[in-house]
Design an enzyme around this catalytic site. Sequence first.
Site, PDB file in Angstrom:
ATOM      1  N   GLY A 133       0.820  -1.200   0.000  1.00 57.54           N
ATOM      2  CA  GLY A 133       0.000   0.000   0.000  1.00 57.54           C
ATOM      3  C   GLY A 133       0.855   1.251   0.000  1.00 57.54           C
ATOM      4  O   GLY A 133       2.059   1.213   0.312  1.00 57.54           O
ATOM      5  N   CYS A 134       0.250   2.376  -0.341  1.00 56.01           N
ATOM      6  CA  CYS A 134       1.011   3.623  -0.468  1.00 56.01           C
ATOM      7  C   CYS A 134       1.472   4.155   0.893  1.00 56.01           C
ATOM      8  O   CYS A 134       2.647   4.504   1.068  1.00 56.01           O
ATOM      9  CB  CYS A 134       0.200   4.662  -1.227  1.00 56.01           C
ATOM     10  N   PHE A 135       0.564   4.229   1.878  1.00 56.78           N
ATOM     11  CA  PHE A 135       0.969   4.675   3.206  1.00 56.78           C
ATOM     12  C   PHE A 135       2.021   3.742   3.798  1.00 56.78           C
ATOM     13  O   PHE A 135       3.009   4.185   4.381  1.00 56.78           O
ATOM     14  CB  PHE A 135      -0.234   4.730   4.150  1.00 56.78           C
ATOM     15  N   SER A 136       1.787   2.435   3.658  1.00 59.95           N
ATOM     16  CA  SER A 136       2.722   1.481   4.256  1.00 59.95           C
ATOM     17  C   SER A 136       4.104   1.582   3.610  1.00 59.95           C
ATOM     18  O   SER A 136       5.126   1.439   4.292  1.00 59.95           O
ATOM     19  CB  SER A 136       2.178   0.057   4.165  1.00 59.95           C
ATOM     20  N   ALA A 138       5.537   4.356   2.343  1.00 62.53           N
ATOM     21  CA  ALA A 138       6.192   5.561   2.873  1.00 62.53           C
ATOM     22  C   ALA A 138       6.608   5.377   4.330  1.00 62.53           C
ATOM     23  O   ALA A 138       7.679   5.832   4.739  1.00 62.53           O
ATOM     24  CB  ALA A 138       5.255   6.759   2.733  1.00 62.53           C
TER      25      ALA A 138
END
Length: 324
Positions: A133-136, A138
Amino acid sequence: MIEIGIIGGTGYTSGELIRLIINHSKARINSVVSRSKPGKLIHSVHQDLLGEIDDLKFTDSLSKKIDVVFICSGHGQSIKELKNISESIKVIDLNQDFRIINHSVFRNRNFIYGLPELQKDIIKKSSNISNPGCFSTAILLAILPLAKEKLLKNDIHISAITGSTGSGKRNLDTNHFSWRNNNISSYKIFKHQHLQEVKQTILQMQNNFHSEIYLIPYRGNFSRGIIVTLYTYSSFSLEKNKEIYKEYYKNHPFVEISNINVDVKQVVNTNKCILHLLKEKDQLIVISVIDNMIKGASGQAIQNMNLLFNLDETCGLKLKSIRF
């Protein structure tokens, strides 16, 4: 040439995949499946591709001459799609369906969590990748060096702001321009689904980590990009922490350590993650920026494809940010 198939061809992530693959020297698009728009020209939906792929149309099924398929059809849809994909075809799933270890197997397919900076060598030997995922992405890139050295001793506090493309093309109230413009809001406080990936990965590297991870996500009033600011206890000096980070990422071409503060525009339209470290009293602060559509999704998927097919990791991904 690697023959590419894409399922779920009308969304943001598939549009980015197409844009990147048409400039990839070792891969070409064979078929793009859209069950809502079969027969329509792809550039009629992804209008930035006008003049790039004028004759390519959406199809209602995959061609049989596919080496790897990217699944972009939406969370919860991957099992349905896999039932119709030959086991000889490699799969890169951009949905969240197989990211958690106890849900990572489907029939004879064992999905590997596709964060190259975590387990590049394992990815190279695999056939089925679950794109993070994108948040994970970063967050984990801001934490991995500490976890590797077993240095996470206390709670981790995180604030993270994402652009509107992170919600996809769904017609949500919080995606409307009139609501999002000149506005900001928090959501899923301490309960965001990407926390499962973060916790799982930290424990994979540091199994004695039993503290809490507190994430406050925010909806930003911009289209793309993520900025994460996290802090946690550290007994080391700032310079020692920088050495740890530089050593960890020395063989990872898409992660940079900056000595000055960072911002989202440095990474938009790139597959980079840029990190900036600070130290205040006994707290290490790490700021992480990525493009949620590229390093947080489609670019990382192509990075994984490059690894699967033993290509240079950066092939097709040498991109410059849109700074101005």
